[in-house]
Motif scaffolding. Structure first.
Motif, short mmCIF file in Angstrom:
data_model
loop_
_atom_site.label_atom_id
_atom_site.label_comp_id
_atom_site.label_asym_id
_atom_site.label_seq_id
_atom_site.Cartn_x
_atom_site.Cartn_y
_atom_site.Cartn_z
N ARG A 45 0.54 -1.43 -12.04
CA ARG A 45 -0.08 -1.78 -13.32
C ARG A 45 -0.66 -3.19 -13.31
O ARG A 45 -1.68 -3.46 -13.93
CB ARG A 45 0.97 -1.66 -14.43
N GLU A 46 -0.03 -4.11 -12.58
CA GLU A 46 -0.42 -5.52 -12.61
C GLU A 46 -1.18 -6.00 -11.38
O GLU A 46 -1.85 -7.02 -11.45
CB GLU A 46 0.84 -6.39 -12.78
N ALA A 47 -1.05 -5.31 -10.25
CA ALA A 47 -1.62 -5.85 -9.02
C ALA A 47 -2.21 -4.78 -8.12
O ALA A 47 -1.77 -3.64 -8.11
CB ALA A 47 -0.55 -6.62 -8.25
N LEU A 48 -3.19 -5.19 -7.35
CA LEU A 48 -3.77 -4.39 -6.29
C LEU A 48 -3.50 -5.14 -4.99
O LEU A 48 -3.92 -6.29 -4.85
CB LEU A 48 -5.28 -4.21 -6.49
N GLU A 49 -2.77 -4.53 -4.08
CA GLU A 49 -2.45 -5.15 -2.81
C GLU A 49 -3.24 -4.44 -1.71
O GLU A 49 -3.22 -3.21 -1.62
CB GLU A 49 -0.95 -5.04 -2.52
N VAL A 50 -3.91 -5.22 -0.89
CA VAL A 50 -4.70 -4.67 0.20
C VAL A 50 -4.24 -5.36 1.49
O VAL A 50 -4.07 -6.57 1.53
CB VAL A 50 -6.21 -4.92 -0.01
#
Length: 161
Positions: A101-106
Motif C-alpha cells: 500500500r505504501e511502497a514499490l520496491e524494485v
C-alpha cells in the motif's frame, strides 16, 4: 495459453492462504522476448483474465497489476517462506517488483537505473534511481485511486490503486 492462465487462476484462488511473512507469494512472468520479471506480493494474490490482460489482485487491499497476455510466454507461481537472508536464492538475473500500500520496491536492475511511476495522463508521480545493488524503493502511499504505469529498465507494468 488462455486455458493455461485460467487454470493457474483457479489454482491460485483456491489453494493459497494468507501469511504474515513479507513477499511470500511470487509470480514469475516469463516474457515472450525471453526476459523474466518477478512480482512479489505481501498478501495472497488472485489471478483473473480480463479481456486481453492477466490481472493479479491482492484480496485485502484491492490493489492489482495488469499484464498483457500477448507479452507472456509462461507464468510460474511460487510460495516461499524466508526465515533468514541465507535462505534467499540468487535472483540476480530477474527484475523483481514488490508492491504494498505504501511502497514499490524494485530490485535486479543495474546500479543507477531509473524507475518511474506515471499516471494514465503521462504525469510523473514518483521516481527513483537504483542504488549500487540495483534496488530502489519508491513511496506510493500518497497516490490516489487510479491506474499507474511503472517503467524500470526494459520492464513496464501497470497497477491499480
Amino acid at each position: 495459453m488462455k486455458k493455461t492462465i485460467i487454470a493457474i487462476a483457479a489454482v491460485l484462488a483456491s489453494a493459497i492462504t494468507a501469511s504474515a511473512v513479507d513477499y511470500k507469494h511470487k509470480l514469475i512472468v516469463n516474457k515472450a522476448d525471453g526476459t523474466k520479471v518477478e512480482y512479489k506480493f505481501e498478501d495472497t494474490p488472485v489471478a483473473t483474465v480480463e479481456g486481453d490482460d492477466l490481472k493479479i489482485e491482492l484480496a485485502s487491499t484491492r490493489e492489482s497489476v495488469l499484464y498483457p497476455i500477448a507479452d507472456l510466454a509462461s507464468l510460474t507461481f511460487e510460495k516461499k517462506e524466508y526465515d533468514s537472508v541465507e535462505c534467499i536464492g540468487d535472483d540476480s538475473t530477474r527484475v523483481s517488483f514488490g508492491i504494498s500500500r505504501e511502497a514499490l520496491e524494485v530490485s535486479g536492475l543495474t546500479a543507477g537505473a531509473s524507475v518511474s511511476v506515471h499516471d494514465l495522463s503521462g504525469m510523473l508521480r514518483a521516481t527513483g534511481v537504483c542504488d549500487a545493488s540495483g534496488s530502489v524503493t519508491l513511496d506510493i502511499g500518497s497516490l490516489g485511486n487510479g491506474v499507474y504505469i511503472v517503467e524500470a529498465g526494459n520492464n513496464t507494468f501497470k497497477f491499480i490503486r
